[in-house]
Enzyme design. Structure first.
Site, PDB file in Angstrom:
ATOM      1  CG  ASP A 185      -1.334  -8.617  -0.997  1.00  0.00           C
ATOM      2  OD1 ASP A 185      -0.439  -8.076  -1.089  1.00  0.00           O
ATOM      3  OD2 ASP A 185      -1.573  -9.670   0.043  1.00  0.00           O
TER       4      ASP A 185
ATOM      5  CG  HIS B  22       2.271  -4.979  -4.079  1.00  0.00           C
ATOM      6  ND1 HIS B  22       0.798  -4.814  -3.877  1.00  0.00           N
ATOM      7  CD2 HIS B  22       2.368  -6.169  -3.297  1.00  0.00           C
ATOM      8  CE1 HIS B  22       0.452  -5.592  -3.015  1.00  0.00           C
ATOM      9  NE2 HIS B  22       1.314  -6.355  -2.612  1.00  0.00           N
TER      10      HIS B  22
END
Ligand SMILES: C[S@@+](CC[C@H](N)C(=O)[O-])C[C@H]1O[C@@H](n2cnc3c(N)ncnc32)[C@H](O)[C@@H]1O
Length: 391
Positions: free
Chosen positions: A267, A270
């Site tokens: 996370d 990206h």
């Protein structure tokens, strides 16, 4: 015991160990050191205090003839603190064997929640009896708070995500429902989890999801990686590391020092290239039976993140990576057989579960043989699987 982290590992493992193994730990580390780890954990797990007037509760943790008294001061709007016995008016004394507390904190989630402690309620008469109703009410509330920290409870990851301020639920994303079902089998395990991307903008420290994972994986050791130094978040079972997920060497060094991991979650930036580099560097350091999770697959379609405009994500995107993994998963089925040694992903990807914008890649041994290459039509006819040709 060499370091605090070795001690923590042993305490976590002891939660599901035999009585004799727990005794071994207590003999090696001593009651004092084990109590220190357990009390840190209780403080982390407790709900926010709700009682309006301060209440001091003593928890006596015993082992054979030894006893350690820890006094918790509990009051609304203040973090729970440990105070000295001499400066407190004890409203409740709880006494528990250290092995029972170990099982409560680091044992299985279904461990019993009562019948394993002694309770002495309002051991001394309040000086002013007119205060008794308020003292009684506050003591009840404070006891509930302390006991909330001494158990493993069911956790709704969505509620936890919102409470800690992560965007994994009820924000741009609706991920925690998937996490809840995909992670259920790991919840009771002493997992090592690495999440790339710690979060925190505008000078905020972040760490929302790391705290969420620490609460959910009650036996887990949680590592976060970010471009920025967030080591102020460090606490038992939670370590913030610094590094660039686009740099494979950094990732391998981190994995060698802190892995192998049961779960890796990407996370971070990206950026499609970063997602690929991180996966290639870290997937080999995911344990067999573990998971590699990629969030925010939508950037596969965003050119500013290195994605492909239009309806079909290209091979260099995160979605492109997942498509390739589907081919790797089925490499034994491909004809003609390549005859080459399988790659890390051909050999180690045993499942790919994709939901909207999030993928869970399962690691294992992809070793089941395919249908032998020599199975031609004649062989299928011999098996009776297809009819013989008539001409
Ligand atoms: C979406 S936030 C993470 C949110 C957090 N996981 C949560 O759920 O609360 C993304 C984080 O990735 C970090 N980041 C961006 N680029 C990175 C890179 N190349 N390497 C490591 N971390 C990066 C940012 O600094 C930011 O803290």
């Amino acid at each position: 015991m060499s370091t605090e982290s070795d001690l923590l590992d042993r305490v976590i493992q002891a939660g599901t160990a035999s009585d004799a193994e727990m005794s071994g730990l207590l003999k090696d580390a001593g009651l004092e050191a084990v109590v220190r780890v357990l009390v840190d954990e209780v403080l982390f797990r407790c709900d926010e205090p709700v009682n309006a007037i301060p209440v001091d509760i003593a928890l006596d943790i015993t082992h054979e003839t030894e006893r350690r008294r820890v006094v918790f001061r509990i009051v609304r709007d203040r973090p729970m603190e440990i105070v000295g016995s001499e400066e407190s008016v004890i409203r409740r004394e709880l006494r528990m064997d250290v092995k029972d507390l170990l099982r409560r904190l680091f044992g299985h989630a279904d461990h019993r929640r009562t019948g394993d402690f002694y309770d002495s309620f309002l051991p001394t008469r309040p000086d002013d009896l007119s205060e008794l109703p308020a003292i009684l009410a506050a003591t009840n509330l404070a006891s509930g708070t302390l006991l909330s920290g001494c158990t493993v409870r069911d956790v709704d990851l969505g509620a936890l995500s919102v409470a800690y301020g992560s965007d994994k639920w009820a924000s741009f994303h609706w991920y925690t429902a998937h996490y809840q079902s995909q992670f259920a089998a790991y919840r009771n395990q002493p997992v090592r989890l690495l999440e790339i991307g710690i979060g925190g903008f505008d000078g905020e420290l972040g760490g929302s999801s790391l705290k969420m994972w620490k609460k959910y994986f009650h036996r887990g050791e949680i590592f976060g990686l970010d471009l920025f130094d967030k080591s102020a978040l460090n606490q038992p079972r939670l370590t913030a590391l610094v590094g660039d997920q686009g740099n494979a060497e950094t990732l391998v060094a981190i994995a060698r020092e802190h892995g192998p991991f049961d779960i890796v979650i990407d996370d971070g930036s990206h950026e499609n290239e970063h997602v690929r580099v991180s996966f290639e560097a870290l997937f080999p350091y995911v344990r067999s039976g573990g998971l590699y999770v990629i969030e925010d697959l939508q950037t596969s379609y965003f050119p500013r993140f290195g994605g492909t405009a239009g309806a079909e994500a290209g091979p260099d995107t995160s979605v492109g990576l997942l498509k390739r993994l589907l081919d790797d998963l089925h490499h034994q089925e491909q004809e003609p057989k390549s005859g080459e040694q399988p790659t890390v992903t051909q050999d180690g990807v045993v499942g790919v579960r994709v939901f909207r914008n999030i993928a869970f890649i399962e690691k294992g041994v992809n070793g089941e043989d395919g249908i032998p290459g020599w199975m031609d039509d004649e062989a299928w006819v011999a098996l009776g699987a297809i009819p013989p040709t008539t001409d």
